[in-house]
Motif scaffolding. Structure first.
Motif, short mmCIF file in Angstrom:
data_model
loop_
_atom_site.label_atom_id
_atom_site.label_comp_id
_atom_site.label_asym_id
_atom_site.label_seq_id
_atom_site.Cartn_x
_atom_site.Cartn_y
_atom_site.Cartn_z
N SER A 124 0.81 -1.22 0.00
CA SER A 124 0.00 0.00 0.00
C SER A 124 0.84 1.28 0.00
CB SER A 124 -0.92 0.01 1.22
OG SER A 124 -0.14 0.02 2.42
N ALA A 125 2.17 1.14 0.15
CA ALA A 125 3.01 2.35 0.21
C ALA A 125 4.36 2.08 -0.43
CB ALA A 125 3.19 2.78 1.67
N HIS A 126 5.06 3.14 -0.76
CA HIS A 126 6.43 3.02 -1.27
C HIS A 126 7.33 2.49 -0.16
CE1 HIS A 126 5.31 6.36 -4.33
NE2 HIS A 126 4.99 5.16 -4.78
N TYR A 127 8.49 2.01 -0.54
CA TYR A 127 9.43 1.45 0.44
C TYR A 127 9.82 2.51 1.47
CZ TYR A 127 13.57 -0.68 2.43
OH TYR A 127 14.48 -1.20 3.30
N ASP A 128 9.75 2.12 2.73
CA ASP A 128 10.11 3.03 3.82
C ASP A 128 10.74 2.21 4.94
OD1 ASP A 128 10.30 4.83 5.89
OD2 ASP A 128 8.15 5.11 6.14
N ALA A 129 12.04 2.30 5.06
CA ALA A 129 12.76 1.49 6.07
C ALA A 129 12.25 1.79 7.48
CB ALA A 129 14.25 1.76 5.97
N ASP A 130 11.74 3.00 7.71
CA ASP A 130 11.25 3.36 9.05
C ASP A 130 9.92 2.70 9.41
OD1 ASP A 130 13.43 4.94 9.46
OD2 ASP A 130 12.46 6.78 8.78
N ASP A 131 9.27 2.11 8.41
CA ASP A 131 7.99 1.44 8.68
C ASP A 131 8.20 0.02 9.24
OD1 ASP A 131 5.02 1.56 8.42
OD2 ASP A 131 5.37 -0.16 7.11
N TYR A 132 9.45 -0.47 9.17
CA TYR A 132 9.74 -1.84 9.62
C TYR A 132 9.92 -1.92 11.13
CZ TYR A 132 10.88 -3.64 4.92
OH TYR A 132 10.85 -4.06 3.61
N ILE A 133 9.44 -3.01 11.71
CA ILE A 133 9.83 -3.40 13.08
C ILE A 133 10.58 -4.71 12.91
CG2 ILE A 133 9.05 -3.97 15.40
CD1 ILE A 133 6.35 -2.58 14.60
N ARG A 134 11.87 -4.72 13.19
CA ARG A 134 12.68 -5.91 12.93
C ARG A 134 13.04 -6.66 14.21
NH1 ARG A 134 14.17 -6.65 7.79
NH2 ARG A 134 14.13 -4.88 6.38
N ASN A 135 12.68 -6.06 15.34
CA ASN A 135 13.00 -6.69 16.62
C ASN A 135 11.72 -7.25 17.23
OD1 ASN A 135 13.16 -6.61 19.65
ND2 ASN A 135 15.31 -6.25 19.14
N TYR A 136 11.69 -8.57 17.47
CA TYR A 136 10.45 -9.22 17.92
C TYR A 136 10.03 -8.73 19.31
CZ TYR A 136 6.91 -12.80 18.62
OH TYR A 136 5.71 -13.44 18.85
N GLU A 137 11.00 -8.47 20.18
CA GLU A 137 10.66 -7.98 21.53
C GLU A 137 9.99 -6.61 21.44
OE1 GLU A 137 10.84 -9.92 24.11
OE2 GLU A 137 11.66 -11.43 22.75
N GLU A 138 10.52 -5.77 20.54
CA GLU A 138 9.92 -4.44 20.35
C GLU A 138 8.50 -4.59 19.80
OE1 GLU A 138 10.46 -0.55 17.45
OE2 GLU A 138 12.05 -2.05 17.47
N PHE A 139 8.33 -5.54 18.87
CA PHE A 139 7.01 -5.79 18.30
C PHE A 139 6.02 -6.19 19.41
CE2 PHE A 139 4.13 -9.20 16.76
CZ PHE A 139 3.33 -8.45 15.92
N LEU A 140 6.45 -7.09 20.28
CA LEU A 140 5.57 -7.55 21.36
C LEU A 140 5.20 -6.40 22.29
CD1 LEU A 140 6.93 -11.04 22.46
CD2 LEU A 140 4.91 -10.51 21.09
N THR A 141 6.16 -5.54 22.57
CA THR A 141 5.89 -4.39 23.43
C THR A 141 4.84 -3.49 22.80
OG1 THR A 141 8.18 -4.48 24.17
CG2 THR A 141 6.99 -2.44 24.64
N LEU A 142 5.01 -3.21 21.49
CA LEU A 142 4.07 -2.33 20.80
C LEU A 142 2.68 -2.93 20.71
CD1 LEU A 142 6.36 -1.07 17.90
CD2 LEU A 142 5.36 0.32 19.70
N THR A 143 2.58 -4.22 20.43
CA THR A 143 1.25 -4.84 20.30
C THR A 143 0.56 -4.88 21.65
OG1 THR A 143 2.27 -7.01 20.42
CG2 THR A 143 1.69 -6.24 18.25
N THR A 144 1.30 -5.09 22.71
CA THR A 144 0.71 -5.13 24.05
C THR A 144 0.19 -3.75 24.43
OG1 THR A 144 2.36 -6.76 24.61
CG2 THR A 144 1.17 -5.80 26.44
N GLN A 145 0.99 -2.72 24.08
CA GLN A 145 0.58 -1.34 24.41
C GLN A 145 -0.70 -0.95 23.71
OE1 GLN A 145 3.87 1.04 23.21
NE2 GLN A 145 5.00 0.72 25.12
N ASN A 146 -0.90 -1.47 22.47
CA ASN A 146 -2.01 -0.99 21.66
C ASN A 146 -3.26 -1.84 21.75
OD1 ASN A 146 -1.36 1.48 19.95
ND2 ASN A 146 0.52 0.28 19.98
N LYS A 147 -3.21 -2.93 22.52
CA LYS A 147 -4.42 -3.76 22.65
C LYS A 147 -5.23 -3.31 23.84
CE LYS A 147 -3.00 -7.56 19.94
NZ LYS A 147 -2.02 -8.58 19.84
N ILE A 148 -6.52 -3.25 23.65
CA ILE A 148 -7.41 -2.80 24.72
C ILE A 148 -7.80 -4.00 25.58
CG2 ILE A 148 -9.67 -1.83 25.21
CD1 ILE A 148 -9.29 -0.17 22.63
#
Ligand code: TYD
Length: 148
Positions: A124-148
């Motif tokens: 849906s968008a042009h390549y953007d390296a800043d859109d990537y999450i490459r660290n699984y621990e960081e991903f887990l932190t973000l998903t936990t923060q955003n779930k209600i």
């Protein structure tokens, strides 16, 4: 864009699904079509593809903050494992007339590539390296923060 991020946290893995595409059967060879906003739930800004993937290779292992993607096995087959931080689901892709819609904030691993397989990804968008999450621990932190 932040809205996508929040919405996806609500929809989680069930928001990702296999979508069957129109198929025009023809003795001269079949034809399938993908129109952005019509057959898949986003407009297409970029197309990329994986090919000549050596046996036993894995691709992916990251998530995207805002990117929507549609993955098609244009030749051969491979598996896509999706993970929303809570649940994992394995999809086997082996048809050029269907594909997997992947919403933002979904960790993905691609494996089990057959020889000669071609993985086409519509994005849906042009390549953007800043859109990537490459660290699984960081991903887990973000998903936990955003779930209600
Ligand atoms: P990467 O996204 O890491 O591959 P994978 O699908 O296995 O996660 O991309 C591999 C390389 O290709 C990396 O150096 C960035 C580059 N690349 C682009 O320049 N444009 C693109 O649209 C994509 C998807 C990758």
């Amino acid at each position: 864009m932040q809205l996508n991020f929040m919405l996806c946290a609500l929809f989680m893995i069930n928001h990702c699904k296999l979508i069957e595409l129109p198929k025009f059967n023809d003795a001269r060879g079949n034809l399938s079509v993908i129109e952005g906003g019509q057959h898949i739930p986003f407009d297409i800004k970029r197309v990329y593809y994986l090919y000549d993937v050596p046996g036993g290779s894995d691709r992916g292992s990251h998530a995207h903050k805002n990117l929507h993607q549609f993955i098609v096995a244009m030749a051969g087959s491979f598996d896509v494992v999706l993970d929303d931080g809570k649940e994992k689901k394995r999809f086997h892709l082996n048809r050029s007339y269907s594909g997997l819609y992947v919403c933002p904030m979904m960790w993905r691993d691609l494996d089990n590539f057959s020889s000669g397989s071609v993985c086409v990804v519509l994005a849906s968008a042009h390549y953007d390296a800043d859109d990537y999450i490459r660290n699984y621990e960081e991903f887990l932190t973000l998903t936990t923060q955003n779930k209600i």
